[in-house]
Design a protein around this motif. Structure first.
Motif, PDB file in Angstrom:
ATOM      1  N   CYS A 168       0.939  -1.007  -0.122  1.00  0.00           N
ATOM      2  CA  CYS A 168      -0.041   0.074  -0.005  1.00  0.00           C
ATOM      3  C   CYS A 168       0.943   1.290   0.083  1.00  0.00           C
ATOM      4  O   CYS A 168       1.771   1.298   0.894  1.00  0.00           O
ATOM      5  N   HIS A 228       1.747  -2.422  -6.418  1.00  0.00           N
ATOM      6  CA  HIS A 228       1.643  -1.183  -5.719  1.00  0.00           C
ATOM      7  C   HIS A 228       0.100  -0.564  -6.011  1.00  0.00           C
ATOM      8  O   HIS A 228      -0.467  -0.995  -6.825  1.00  0.00           O
ATOM      9  N   GLY A 229      -0.354  -0.223  -5.024  1.00  0.00           N
ATOM     10  CA  GLY A 229      -1.729   0.306  -4.814  1.00  0.00           C
ATOM     11  C   GLY A 229      -2.167   0.840  -3.584  1.00  0.00           C
ATOM     12  O   GLY A 229      -1.429   1.311  -2.822  1.00  0.00           O
ATOM     13  N   ILE A 230      -3.563   1.012  -3.389  1.00  0.00           N
ATOM     14  CA  ILE A 230      -3.963   1.430  -2.272  1.00  0.00           C
ATOM     15  C   ILE A 230      -5.049   0.342  -1.505  1.00  0.00           C
ATOM     16  O   ILE A 230      -5.863  -0.056  -2.276  1.00  0.00           O
ATOM     17  N   CYS A 231      -4.537   0.121  -0.209  1.00  0.00           N
ATOM     18  CA  CYS A 231      -5.235  -1.052   0.254  1.00  0.00           C
ATOM     19  C   CYS A 231      -6.676  -0.636   0.834  1.00  0.00           C
ATOM     20  O   CYS A 231      -7.038   0.540   0.725  1.00  0.00           O
ATOM     21  N   PRO A 232      -7.773  -1.731   0.934  1.00  0.00           N
ATOM     22  CA  PRO A 232      -9.056  -1.249   1.104  1.00  0.00           C
ATOM     23  C   PRO A 232      -9.372  -0.447   2.359  1.00  0.00           C
ATOM     24  O   PRO A 232     -10.132   0.562   2.080  1.00  0.00           O
ATOM     25  N   GLN A 261      -8.326   2.998   1.183  1.00  0.00           N
ATOM     26  CA  GLN A 261      -9.392   3.558   0.155  1.00  0.00           C
ATOM     27  C   GLN A 261     -10.399   4.262   0.889  1.00  0.00           C
ATOM     28  O   GLN A 261     -10.975   5.359   0.469  1.00  0.00           O
ATOM     29  N   LEU A 278     -11.800   6.790  -1.574  1.00  0.00           N
ATOM     30  CA  LEU A 278     -11.629   6.748  -2.948  1.00  0.00           C
ATOM     31  C   LEU A 278     -12.861   5.781  -3.613  1.00  0.00           C
ATOM     32  O   LEU A 278     -12.930   5.875  -4.830  1.00  0.00           O
ATOM     33  N   THR A 336      -7.401  -9.303  -3.142  1.00  0.00           N
ATOM     34  CA  THR A 336      -6.958  -8.134  -2.013  1.00  0.00           C
ATOM     35  C   THR A 336      -7.937  -7.053  -1.830  1.00  0.00           C
ATOM     36  O   THR A 336      -7.874  -6.404  -0.633  1.00  0.00           O
ATOM     37  N   GLY A 337      -8.678  -6.774  -2.991  1.00  0.00           N
ATOM     38  CA  GLY A 337      -9.490  -5.590  -2.935  1.00  0.00           C
ATOM     39  C   GLY A 337      -8.887  -4.307  -3.144  1.00  0.00           C
ATOM     40  O   GLY A 337      -9.211  -3.077  -2.884  1.00  0.00           O
ATOM     41  N   TYR A 338      -7.308  -4.380  -3.334  1.00  0.00           N
ATOM     42  CA  TYR A 338      -6.399  -3.118  -3.668  1.00  0.00           C
ATOM     43  C   TYR A 338      -6.915  -2.446  -4.776  1.00  0.00           C
ATOM     44  O   TYR A 338      -7.247  -3.185  -5.816  1.00  0.00           O
ATOM     45  N   LEU A 339      -6.956  -1.445  -4.797  1.00  0.00           N
ATOM     46  CA  LEU A 339      -6.805  -0.511  -5.750  1.00  0.00           C
ATOM     47  C   LEU A 339      -5.417  -0.355  -6.761  1.00  0.00           C
ATOM     48  O   LEU A 339      -4.682   0.458  -5.989  1.00  0.00           O
ATOM     49  N   VAL A 340      -5.220  -1.026  -7.582  1.00  0.00           N
ATOM     50  CA  VAL A 340      -3.851  -1.217  -8.073  1.00  0.00           C
ATOM     51  C   VAL A 340      -3.342   0.066  -9.013  1.00  0.00           C
ATOM     52  O   VAL A 340      -4.058   0.446  -9.808  1.00  0.00           O
ATOM     53  N   THR A 341      -2.237   0.454  -8.700  1.00  0.00           N
ATOM     54  CA  THR A 341      -1.715   1.585  -9.435  1.00  0.00           C
ATOM     55  C   THR A 341      -0.605   1.195 -10.181  1.00  0.00           C
ATOM     56  O   THR A 341      -0.105   2.160 -11.129  1.00  0.00           O
ATOM     57  N   GLY A 342       0.123   0.144  -9.981  1.00  0.00           N
ATOM     58  CA  GLY A 342       1.363  -0.229 -10.747  1.00  0.00           C
ATOM     59  C   GLY A 342       2.027  -1.516 -10.262  1.00  0.00           C
ATOM     60  O   GLY A 342       1.568  -1.855  -9.187  1.00  0.00           O
ATOM     61  N   ASN A 343       3.295  -1.704 -10.941  1.00  0.00           N
ATOM     62  CA  ASN A 343       3.795  -2.664 -10.273  1.00  0.00           C
ATOM     63  C   ASN A 343       5.499  -2.624 -10.732  1.00  0.00           C
ATOM     64  O   ASN A 343       5.854  -1.728 -11.093  1.00  0.00           O
ATOM     65  N   ASN A 344       6.199  -3.482  -9.820  1.00  0.00           N
ATOM     66  CA  ASN A 344       7.651  -3.305  -9.837  1.00  0.00           C
ATOM     67  C   ASN A 344       7.987  -4.677  -9.907  1.00  0.00           C
ATOM     68  O   ASN A 344       8.059  -5.354  -8.754  1.00  0.00           O
TER      69      ASN A 344
END
Lengths: 151, 151
Positions: free
Chosen positions: A96, A137-141, A144, A149, B125-133
């Motif tokens: 996150c 990478h992202g934003i966890c629930p 959010q 969000l 996971t419910g993440y809002l995914v913004t990218g990866n590495n």
DNA sequence: GTGTATGCAAAACCTTTGCAGTCTG
DNA sequence: CAGACTGCAAAGGTTTTGCATACAC
């Protein structure tokens, strides 16, 4: 289960003529049983009371050793220190970007993706592939919700 | 080509009400035109002579800013410092565990893998995914020869 | 027994911070 | 012009190192 993991890892070290010391056993066991992605600090703090002898330097040395033998991998979540994760079963990490939380994701489909990546890499670069480290990478629930969000 | 990249990135910053200073322009341009995965040190050393005003702190600040806006990503190759890479076109990195060399891999198939990963992650996971590495680890062809790993 | 691992504390290193001055929008 | 950005130097935190001692093989 965890014991089998432990024995397997120790065996792997012995095969490579790496000395198996009490400190190394302790740290390895800690990593196998704690999937909390600990930092050096956290490992040291947790072990220093329950173990006779252990120092920060040994934790650093040991973790580096384990990384070299592909027993664990390094993770950075942007908090300045390095976190570690036992890597017995292939998985990837979701981080996150808001709160730094690191989550493991195990999925059968991931094994497939790993193989794809290794094959693609071998073909494109000639590398002898030994593993991968995948971060999504992202934003966890939770965040959010905090950041409003959703919706 | 590179200019279009540059303009696009600058535009993205302006849209987010981020001030576009000479230092930021210079660093951004450096990152777009140098795909050498430079560290803060390397960037500062290369720019300090050709640019009137620039400081280490500004380089750190600016890189962190660019990471936040997903213009660049952070990489660690085990040498202790953080390396950066402009991330205009999705790609992944292959890192030699022996010499630390970092190589970009661009492959159409990678776009597919990225999407797969994002979908799997969102679902699990419910993440809002913004990218990866994504890092693939291994031994580069050069080191394979040095270490007599082939044949 | 030999050579490697450990512990300790100091040193090195990378990154962040605070503040006064400067410049963008 | 206001607020954000910069440079400088000092502080903060993490990681590494050197050496004497202890211990695994």
């Amino acid at each position: 289960m965890a014991e089998a993991e432990f024995d397997r890892a120790i065996e792997q070290l012995r095969e490579n003529h790496v000395r198996v010391t009490p400190q190394r056993k302790t740290i390895l066991n800690y990593l196998i049983s704690h999937h909390t992605h600990p930092s050096v600090e956290m490992i040291y703090e947790d072990l220093k009371d329950s173990v006779d002898n252990i120092s920060m330097a040994t934790v650093y040395n040991t973790l580096k050793l384990f990384v070299d033998y592909n027993l664990i991998i390094e993770l950075k979540n942007g908090d300045g220190s390095t976190h570690y994760d036992y890597f017995g079963h292939p998985h990837y990490h979701v981080i996150c970007d808001n709160c730094g939380q690191i989550t493991d994701v195990f999925d059968p489909h991931f094994t497939e993706i790993s193989k794809d990546l290794a094959a693609m890499t071998r073909e494109k670069t000639g590398y002898l592939v030994t593993g991968n480290n995948i971060e999504v990478h992202g934003i966890c629930p939770n965040c959010q919700r905090k950041l409003h969000l959703n919706r």
